[in-house]
Motif scaffolding. Structure first.
Motif, PDB file in Angstrom:
ATOM      1  N   GLU A 529       0.709  -1.266  -0.018  1.00 34.04           N
ATOM      2  CA  GLU A 529      -0.298   0.231   0.087  1.00 34.04           C
ATOM      3  C   GLU A 529       0.623   1.273  -0.090  1.00 34.04           C
ATOM      4  O   GLU A 529       0.283   2.226  -1.092  1.00 34.04           O
ATOM      5  CB  GLU A 529      -0.699   0.114   1.586  1.00 34.04           C
ATOM      6  N   LEU A 530       2.147   0.880   0.363  1.00 34.05           N
ATOM      7  CA  LEU A 530       2.793   2.057   0.180  1.00 34.05           C
ATOM      8  C   LEU A 530       3.209   2.607  -1.044  1.00 34.05           C
ATOM      9  O   LEU A 530       3.836   3.918  -0.744  1.00 34.05           O
ATOM     10  CB  LEU A 530       4.246   2.164   2.184  1.00 34.05           C
ATOM     11  N   GLY A 531       3.193   1.660  -1.848  1.00 33.58           N
ATOM     12  CA  GLY A 531       3.494   1.599  -3.149  1.00 33.58           C
ATOM     13  C   GLY A 531       3.183   2.560  -3.400  1.00 33.58           C
ATOM     14  O   GLY A 531       3.340   3.212  -4.225  1.00 33.58           O
ATOM     15  N   VAL A 532       1.740   2.573  -3.293  1.00 34.84           N
ATOM     16  CA  VAL A 532       0.401   3.187  -4.047  1.00 34.84           C
ATOM     17  C   VAL A 532       0.851   3.924  -3.387  1.00 34.84           C
ATOM     18  O   VAL A 532       0.217   5.296  -4.500  1.00 34.84           O
ATOM     19  CB  VAL A 532      -0.739   2.053  -3.813  1.00 34.84           C
ATOM     20  N   SER A 634      -3.647   1.102  12.694  1.00 35.15           N
ATOM     21  CA  SER A 634      -2.189   1.237  13.036  1.00 35.15           C
ATOM     22  C   SER A 634      -1.335   0.395  12.709  1.00 35.15           C
ATOM     23  O   SER A 634      -0.607   1.747  11.973  1.00 35.15           O
ATOM     24  CB  SER A 634      -2.153   1.769  14.600  1.00 35.15           C
ATOM     25  N   HIS A 635      -1.442  -0.693  12.737  1.00 32.08           N
ATOM     26  CA  HIS A 635      -0.963  -1.142  12.070  1.00 32.08           C
ATOM     27  C   HIS A 635      -1.059  -2.384  10.870  1.00 32.08           C
ATOM     28  O   HIS A 635       0.460  -3.676  10.766  1.00 32.08           O
ATOM     29  CB  HIS A 635      -0.069  -2.351  12.905  1.00 32.08           C
ATOM     30  N   TYR A 636      -1.849  -1.998  10.484  1.00 26.71           N
ATOM     31  CA  TYR A 636      -2.214  -3.089   9.324  1.00 26.71           C
ATOM     32  C   TYR A 636      -1.487  -2.315   7.924  1.00 26.71           C
ATOM     33  O   TYR A 636      -2.237  -1.794   8.208  1.00 26.71           O
ATOM     34  CB  TYR A 636      -3.223  -3.770   9.484  1.00 26.71           C
ATOM     35  N   PHE A 637      -1.571  -2.667   6.807  1.00 27.55           N
ATOM     36  CA  PHE A 637      -1.658  -2.189   5.900  1.00 27.55           C
ATOM     37  C   PHE A 637      -1.605  -3.471   4.563  1.00 27.55           C
ATOM     38  O   PHE A 637      -2.105  -4.645   5.341  1.00 27.55           O
ATOM     39  CB  PHE A 637       0.221  -1.491   5.528  1.00 27.55           C
ATOM     40  N   GLN A 638      -1.622  -2.989   3.221  1.00 29.34           N
ATOM     41  CA  GLN A 638      -2.266  -4.546   2.007  1.00 29.34           C
ATOM     42  C   GLN A 638      -0.468  -4.325   1.484  1.00 29.34           C
ATOM     43  O   GLN A 638       0.020  -3.399   1.388  1.00 29.34           O
ATOM     44  CB  GLN A 638      -2.805  -3.640   1.287  1.00 29.34           C
ATOM     45  N   ALA A 639      -0.523  -5.752   1.223  1.00 31.61           N
ATOM     46  CA  ALA A 639       0.382  -6.109   0.335  1.00 31.61           C
ATOM     47  C   ALA A 639       0.371  -7.240  -0.626  1.00 31.61           C
ATOM     48  O   ALA A 639      -0.729  -7.374  -0.156  1.00 31.61           O
ATOM     49  CB  ALA A 639       1.612  -6.596   2.045  1.00 31.61           C
ATOM     50  N   VAL A 640       2.078  -7.700  -1.025  1.00 29.20           N
ATOM     51  CA  VAL A 640       1.660  -8.710  -1.756  1.00 29.20           C
ATOM     52  C   VAL A 640       3.000  -9.151  -1.340  1.00 29.20           C
ATOM     53  O   VAL A 640       3.944  -9.124  -1.665  1.00 29.20           O
ATOM     54  CB  VAL A 640       1.672  -8.426  -3.602  1.00 29.20           C
ATOM     55  N   LEU A 641       2.586 -10.982  -0.500  1.00 29.17           N
ATOM     56  CA  LEU A 641       3.863 -10.621   0.287  1.00 29.17           C
ATOM     57  C   LEU A 641       5.102 -11.439  -0.434  1.00 29.17           C
ATOM     58  O   LEU A 641       6.175 -10.951  -0.007  1.00 29.17           O
ATOM     59  CB  LEU A 641       3.196 -11.681   1.505  1.00 29.17           C
ATOM     60  N   PRO A 642       4.495 -12.244  -1.688  1.00 27.89           N
ATOM     61  CA  PRO A 642       5.587 -12.676  -2.344  1.00 27.89           C
ATOM     62  C   PRO A 642       6.596 -12.177  -3.473  1.00 27.89           C
ATOM     63  O   PRO A 642       7.095 -11.895  -3.766  1.00 27.89           O
ATOM     64  CB  PRO A 642       5.031 -14.034  -3.523  1.00 27.89           C
ATOM     65  N   ALA A 643       6.036 -11.213  -3.153  1.00 28.83           N
ATOM     66  CA  ALA A 643       6.777  -9.665  -3.818  1.00 28.83           C
ATOM     67  C   ALA A 643       7.153  -8.650  -3.565  1.00 28.83           C
ATOM     68  O   ALA A 643       8.066  -8.288  -4.038  1.00 28.83           O
ATOM     69  CB  ALA A 643       5.348  -8.728  -4.990  1.00 28.83           C
ATOM     70  N   GLN A 644       7.206  -8.903  -2.086  1.00 31.33           N
ATOM     71  CA  GLN A 644       7.577  -8.207  -0.855  1.00 31.33           C
ATOM     72  C   GLN A 644       9.085  -8.641  -1.193  1.00 31.33           C
ATOM     73  O   GLN A 644       9.485  -7.725  -0.310  1.00 31.33           O
ATOM     74  CB  GLN A 644       6.717  -7.832   0.113  1.00 31.33           C
ATOM     75  N   PHE A 645       9.371  -9.818  -0.724  1.00 33.26           N
ATOM     76  CA  PHE A 645      10.127 -10.065  -0.736  1.00 33.26           C
ATOM     77  C   PHE A 645      10.788 -11.785  -1.211  1.00 33.26           C
ATOM     78  O   PHE A 645      10.593 -12.038  -1.989  1.00 33.26           O
ATOM     79  CB  PHE A 645      10.120 -10.841   1.567  1.00 33.26           C
TER      80      PHE A 645
END
Ligand code: SAH
Length: 677
Positions: A529-532, A634-645
């Motif tokens: 989500e931060l990249g968005v 405060s602590h959750y965001f959206q991600a695509v884990l296999p693209a992230q790591f």
């Protein structure tokens, strides 16, 4: 979650009382205004990304603003910032006519389409700069601005009917005040503050200039969704569903921190030049201990000769002198003695540091002692002090000049963030030229100074870079979270590259560095989500520079105890970590059932599980502050884990780091972790 649950849990309980507003929120299908892949989150009370780096507001905020507008069924309303069109639909439920303006043509078109499809015929959407209002239809009984501007645009005040209400977020992009302006007479406006909010920037003739407020264009890779369709929610204790079962098969169980599975991980790292080790919290013992094990292996078996961590340069430099057995520099401060002290001043880090020292003294090949470095830029004043002290030794005249220049920042010593606030208001002289000049002069005298002592020169120039970086960081903070975040991560990445170059020059051959930072810096931001929102980070930049030569490892946990504070600058507490959210990656890992495991994500053999995990999910990030009471926001965001790591390390249940006492100011500086006598 359903629409009714959202209304009961998120709106009514948080103070939305106006029955007409509650009815309007119940009448509008928020999912009709979301991109298809996000519809399952439609009734979560949080903002969600839509196209072009913009967001659909959180339902609570839409309701709060609608309530604050005090709408009458006969009213004519102007909205600035159509975005998805969702808020316009809510307004249309409450008023006679709605005019809405959006600066992105694509969004305006999509919103027009969605509104028509939902049968909202009394809403007109226009593409243009909303800071100028919509003069043809003025005056308006109510005006709502869904983006944060530096001030209320005069054009909008002008177009407000007498008796009309305007609601808008005002203030710097990071945090704004929601204000209501009521026009009591032709030239009488009354302003009330309604609370703090965060909105995307209002960009236009009477808003922010494009380059100040707006994030860089979003990366296109975001949130790919292979298998559209609702996420299956699973109740705690229910049987793992298909993905969790697949995960259970594909993950490599880890029986302990000494496990042989680590050998396989080392194989996968191959000859990567930078290995980035993340953490889902800043206070979990297991993360530190496993990272220590991996770091030892990388040093012993893969030729790594530096450990770079998310810490201040001068503090890490004191530790560096200890691990490389260099004589300590006299200093009046203890490393890692400021909030958040437990992040590095803990038993786990101490074990790493002691190991590094013994390795360097007894085992390191000649000329290949391992260094310990800090990547961060929060040490403005300590770094400035270190630069001046260095110059005092090698060039007293230059020291006097540096003292004078850095003096520009002295008024902000107690609160560097205030420098940014003042800079924003334009009430003071900026210090940019001064800090950059000092750095430039140091670098220009490289040959002369470095002859004295190469190590000290490297240390001093890095401190001068930190001062310049921190000045820019605090100055930028008030223009936007994205801009300052990017600046900080760019600084950390540049520091990493400088270190690589330095190690290469000093030791010859390929330099290899292991990095310890939070997942939010280590995992590729483009996959979240931060990249968005246009944010980049160290992991993203490292991939761009080193390709497969950067190996990104994320760390996660389901529950346990973490060392963290309730607020910034508050004391450390041992807090219970709530079991992970049902729609998070963490819950999937928990359901897979391994107490600890490794999941390699690059390998073709794991393609099946990788594909399954490509559907975006929530991911949890706990920093030095943990707010279990507001965990979802405060602590959750959206991600695509296999693209992230490239790999993910899992510990189902975790424990807190063991903090070490914080010494007083006047301690013998020999040992970096010396405790108060
Ligand atoms: N109300 C929206 C959320 C809007 S987000 C919803 O319910 O979905 C804010 C929107 O304001 C973004 O789409 C952004 O592009 C737009 N915006 C920013 N500056 C603007 C301006 N000067 N004029 C019109 N729209 C603007």
């Amino acid at each position: 979650m359903t629409r009714q649950q959202m209304i009961d849990r998120d709106l009514r309980r948080r103070g939305i009382r106006d029955p007409r507003v509650l009815a309007a929120m119940a009448a509008v299908a928020r999912d009709a205004f979301l991109p298809a892949e996000l519809t399952e989150f439609a009734y979560e009370d949080r903002p969600l990304p839509i196209a072009l780096g913009q967001t659909i507001s959180q339902p609570y905020i839409v309701a709060l603003m609608a309530q604050a507008l005090r709408l009458d069924p006969g009213d004519r309303v102007l909205e600035i910032g159509t975005g998805s069109g969702y808020a316009a639909a809510v307004l249309a439920e409450l008023a006679r006519e709605v005019y809405t303006v959006e600066r992105h043509a694509e969004l305006a078109a999509a919103a027009r389409h969605a509104l028509a499809a939902q049968g909202y015929v009394r809403v007109e959407v226009r593409h243009g700069d909303g800071t100028l209002g919509w003069a043809e239809h003025a005056p308006f009984d109510a005006i709502v601005v869904a983006a944060g501007g530096p001030e209320v645009p005069p054009a909008l005040l002008e177009q407000l009917a007498v008796g009309g209400r305007l609601v808008m977020p005002v203030g710097p992009p990071r945090l704004q005040e929601l204000v209501r302006v009521t026009r009591h007479a032709d030239d009488e406006y009354v302003r009330e503050d309604l609370g703090q909010v965060v909105f995307v920037p209002l960009i236009g003739a009477q808003g922010w200039a494009e380059r100040e407020g707006e994030s860089p264009p979003p990366r296109p890779t975001i949130l790919p969704r292979r298998n559209p369709g609702p996420l299956r929610a699973h109740a705690p204790g229910s049987r793992p569903h298909a993905v969790a079962r697949l995960l259970a098969e594909c993950a490599e169980p880890l029986t302990g921190i000494e496990d042989a599975a680590l050998g396989a991980l080392l194989e996968r790292v191959g000859d990567a030049r930078v290995v980035l080790l993340g953490e889902a919290t800043h206070g979990t013992s297991e993360f530190y201990r496993l990272r220590t094990r991996l770091t030892q292996e990388l040093i012993l078996r893969r030729g790594f000769t530096a450990v770079a961590v998310e810490a201040d340069w001068p503090d890490a430099a004191a530790v560096d002198r200890y691990v490389r057995a260099l004589p300590p520099r006299p200093r009046r401060w203890a490393p890692f003695a400021r909030f958040p002290t437990w992040m590095w001043r803990n038993r786990e880090t101490q074990a790493l540091v002691e190991w590094l020292r013994v390795y360097n003294l007894e085992h390191a090949p000649p000329g290949r002692r391992v260094r310990f470095a800090g990547l961060d830029l929060y040490s403005l004043f300590t770094s400035a002090h270190e630069v001046v002290r260095y110059l005092d030794r090698v060039d007293p005249e230059a020291a006097a000049a540096a003292r004078e220049r850095y003096g520009c920042l002295t008024p902000w010593q107690a609160d560097p963030a205030a420098y940014g606030r003042a800079a924003r208001r334009g009430r003071m002289r900026l210090c940019e030229r001064e800090v950059v000049a000092t750095l430039r002069e140091l670098l220009a005298r490289r040959v002369a100074y470095a002859a004295e002592d190469g190590d000290d020169f490297v240390d001093a120039t890095q401190n001068a870079r930190v001062v310049a970086g921190a000045e820019a960081y605090y100055r930028t903070m008030y223009y936007g979270a994205t801009a300052s975040w990017n600046l900080r991560d760019q600084h950390m990445f540049d520091t990493l590259e400088t270190l690589l170059a330095h190690v290469r020059a000093e030791q010859g051959g390929e330099a290899r560095i292991v990095v310890w930072e939070h997942n939010s810096h280590v995992g590729d931001a483009a996959a979240t989500e931060l990249g968005v929102r246009g944010e980049h980070n160290v992991g993203h930049l490292a991939r761009a520079r080193h390709g497969a030569g950067a190996y990104l490892i994320g760390f996660g946990t389901d529950r346990g105890v973490v060392a963290a504070a309730h607020d910034w600058d508050a004391p450390m507490e041992r807090m219970r970590v709530r079991p992970a959210h049902p729609e998070s990656y963490e819950r999937l890992f928990h359901d897979a059932g391994h107490p600890a495991a490794l999941l390699p994500l690059r390998e073709p053999a794991r393609a099946a599980v990788r594909d399954e995990l490509l559907a975006p999910r929530l991911e949890r990030a706990i920093g030095v502050v943990y707010r279990p009471d507001r965990e979802l926001e405060s602590h959750y965001f959206q991600a695509v884990l296999p693209a992230q790591f490239d790999e993910y390390v899992w510990f189902d249940e975790t424990t807190a780091v063991e903090p070490l006492p914080v010494p007083g100011a006047e301690l013998p500086p020999e040992h970096p972790f010396a405790a108060a006598p």
